[in-house]
Design a protein around this motif. Sequence first.
Motif, PDB file in Angstrom:
ATOM      1  N   ARG A   1       3.196   4.972 -12.933  1.00 46.81           N
ATOM      2  CA  ARG A   1       3.437   3.986 -11.858  1.00 46.81           C
ATOM      3  C   ARG A   1       2.918   2.619 -12.266  1.00 46.81           C
ATOM      4  N   VAL A   2       1.755   2.594 -12.891  1.00 47.60           N
ATOM      5  CA  VAL A   2       1.151   1.319 -13.277  1.00 47.60           C
ATOM      6  C   VAL A   2       2.018   0.578 -14.286  1.00 47.60           C
ATOM      7  N   VAL A   3       2.494   1.318 -15.299  1.00 48.85           N
ATOM      8  CA  VAL A   3       3.232   0.650 -16.384  1.00 48.85           C
ATOM      9  C   VAL A   3       4.719   0.586 -16.111  1.00 48.85           C
ATOM     10  N   GLY A   4       5.146   1.197 -15.016  1.00 46.92           N
ATOM     11  CA  GLY A   4       6.560   1.112 -14.666  1.00 46.92           C
ATOM     12  C   GLY A   4       7.457   1.891 -15.620  1.00 46.92           C
ATOM     13  N   ALA A   5       7.008   3.055 -16.023  1.00 52.44           N
ATOM     14  CA  ALA A   5       7.802   3.874 -16.944  1.00 52.44           C
ATOM     15  C   ALA A   5       7.916   5.296 -16.391  1.00 52.44           C
ATOM     16  N   GLU A   6       8.825   6.043 -16.980  1.00 52.04           N
ATOM     17  CA  GLU A   6       8.970   7.443 -16.610  1.00 52.04           C
ATOM     18  C   GLU A   6       7.773   8.244 -17.127  1.00 52.04           C
ATOM     19  N   LEU A   7       7.489   9.350 -16.439  1.00 51.22           N
ATOM     20  CA  LEU A   7       6.369  10.193 -16.857  1.00 51.22           C
ATOM     21  C   LEU A   7       6.568  10.713 -18.272  1.00 51.22           C
ATOM     22  N   ALA A   8       7.799  11.066 -18.590  1.00 48.41           N
ATOM     23  CA  ALA A   8       8.075  11.585 -19.939  1.00 48.41           C
ATOM     24  C   ALA A   8       7.787  10.526 -20.997  1.00 48.41           C
ATOM     25  N   ALA A   9       8.099   9.287 -20.694  1.00 49.63           N
ATOM     26  CA  ALA A   9       7.833   8.204 -21.653  1.00 49.63           C
ATOM     27  C   ALA A   9       6.341   8.016 -21.841  1.00 49.63           C
TER      28      ALA A   9
ATOM     29  N   SER B   1       0.816  -1.220   0.000  1.00 45.16           N
ATOM     30  CA  SER B   1       0.000   0.000   0.000  1.00 45.16           C
ATOM     31  C   SER B   1       0.848   1.267   0.000  1.00 45.16           C
ATOM     32  N   GLN B   2       2.112   1.134   0.395  1.00 47.36           N
ATOM     33  CA  GLN B   2       2.993   2.303   0.399  1.00 47.36           C
ATOM     34  C   GLN B   2       3.358   2.747  -1.016  1.00 47.36           C
ATOM     35  N   ARG B   3       3.280   1.788  -1.950  1.00 48.22           N
ATOM     36  CA  ARG B   3       3.705   2.092  -3.319  1.00 48.22           C
ATOM     37  C   ARG B   3       2.567   2.577  -4.191  1.00 48.22           C
ATOM     38  N   GLY B   4       1.355   2.442  -3.765  1.00 49.08           N
ATOM     39  CA  GLY B   4       0.241   2.904  -4.583  1.00 49.08           C
ATOM     40  C   GLY B   4      -1.053   2.256  -4.154  1.00 49.08           C
TER      41      GLY B   4
ATOM     42  N   ARG C   1      -5.979  -0.399  -6.774  1.00 49.10           N
ATOM     43  CA  ARG C   1      -6.422  -0.308  -8.174  1.00 49.10           C
ATOM     44  C   ARG C   1      -5.216  -0.287  -9.120  1.00 49.10           C
ATOM     45  N   SER C   2      -4.240   0.564  -8.788  1.00 49.35           N
ATOM     46  CA  SER C   2      -3.042   0.652  -9.630  1.00 49.35           C
ATOM     47  C   SER C   2      -2.318  -0.691  -9.670  1.00 49.35           C
ATOM     48  N   PHE C   3      -2.236  -1.338  -8.522  1.00 46.79           N
ATOM     49  CA  PHE C   3      -1.557  -2.625  -8.462  1.00 46.79           C
ATOM     50  C   PHE C   3      -2.251  -3.652  -9.352  1.00 46.79           C
ATOM     51  N   LEU C   4      -3.565  -3.717  -9.245  1.00 49.55           N
ATOM     52  CA  LEU C   4      -4.311  -4.717 -10.019  1.00 49.55           C
ATOM     53  C   LEU C   4      -4.246  -4.416 -11.519  1.00 49.55           C
ATOM     54  N   ILE C   5      -4.317  -3.144 -11.874  1.00 51.19           N
ATOM     55  CA  ILE C   5      -4.201  -2.797 -13.297  1.00 51.19           C
ATOM     56  C   ILE C   5      -2.810  -3.177 -13.795  1.00 51.19           C
ATOM     57  N   GLY C   6      -1.803  -2.958 -12.954  1.00 51.86           N
ATOM     58  CA  GLY C   6      -0.446  -3.337 -13.340  1.00 51.86           C
ATOM     59  C   GLY C   6      -0.322  -4.831 -13.575  1.00 51.86           C
ATOM     60  N   VAL C   7      -0.919  -5.630 -12.719  1.00 54.30           N
ATOM     61  CA  VAL C   7      -0.884  -7.085 -12.895  1.00 54.30           C
ATOM     62  C   VAL C   7      -1.610  -7.481 -14.179  1.00 54.30           C
TER      63      VAL C   7
END
Lengths: 171, 107
Positions: free
Chosen positions: A132-140, A51-54, A57-63
Motif C-alpha cells: 500500500r505504501v509503495v503503490g505496488a501489487e503484493l506479488a511485486a 483514513s479510509q485508505r490506511g 504512518r503509511s501515508f507519511l512513509i509513502g510521502v
Amino acid sequence: MTDPEFREAYRRHKDILYRFAWRMTGSPASAEDLVQDCFLALLRNPAAYDSQRGTLRSFLIGVTRNLALKKLRGERPLGELDDESVACPVIDPDGRERAEIVARAVAALPPLQRETLILAEYEEMPLDEIARVVGAELAAVKSRLHRARENLRRMLAPLLEKKGTAYGSCR
Amino acid sequence: MDRVDDAGNADPKLSELLQEWQVPGAPRSLDERVLGPRRRWWSFLLTGSIRMPVPVAVAIAAALLMMAVALARQRTAPPAPSSVNLADFQPVRDLHVRVIRGDHGAR
C-alpha cells in the motif's frame, strides 16, 4: 488538522520517517530535508490523508518515499529504479566496520528493492502494508524483497561466511 | 521465528547482519525545523503572544473600561462627612444670652 494534532503526528512518526529517509538516501542531512518536506506537505494539505485508505504512518512513509525517489532520480536520471538484471557485486570488507559495510550494501540496491527491504527488515512492516505504501501489487513487493535479499547475500558474502553460512560469493 | 518470511527467502543470519547497521531517531534540529524553535518560558513572557477570540477580547475590554470609570468616579466624589464624637462635649455651665432687639421706629 489542528496544531496539537499535527504536533502529535510529528512526535509519533518522526523517528520512523527519519530512519527510513536516512537508509534510503544514505545521508542524515538529506533525511532531515525529506522529513521536513513530508510534514510541510501534510501541513499544507491535510486533506490529502484519507483514513479510509490506511494509517497515517503509511501515508507519511509513502510521502517520504516519493520524495526520496524524486531525489534519487534527480541524482541519477538514467538509472533504473528496479533493474532486475542488477547483480550487485561483493563488497570488499577490507578495513571497514561491519555496520559501514552493511550500509554500503543496502545503498547499492536498486531504489525499489532498497525501500522494500528497509520497510520489511528494519521497520518490520507487513508486506501488504508495504504494498500500500509503495503503490505496488503484493506479488511485486515479494519479488523485490526476494531479489533484495539475494543481492545482499551476494554483497555481504564475506561477512556471512564469517558467520558460518554456506553462501557463496556470486551466483 | 522470522519476522518477515512472505518473500520465501527469509534469512535469520542475513537479518541479524542487517541489524548491525543502526541509525538514530530524528535529531532535535529536525524538531526545530518542523515545529519551530523551543522558547524558554521567560522568553514567552517577553516576546510571546496569545490568540484570543474577539468576543472574549471585547468582554475584557468592556470590563476594564467599567472598572476605570468606577475608579474615576470614586476620586471625584465629595468627601463623606466625618463623624462627630460627642464624648468630649461638656454641658454649658454659664450662659449669658445677649438679646439684640431691632429698632422698629418706636422712638
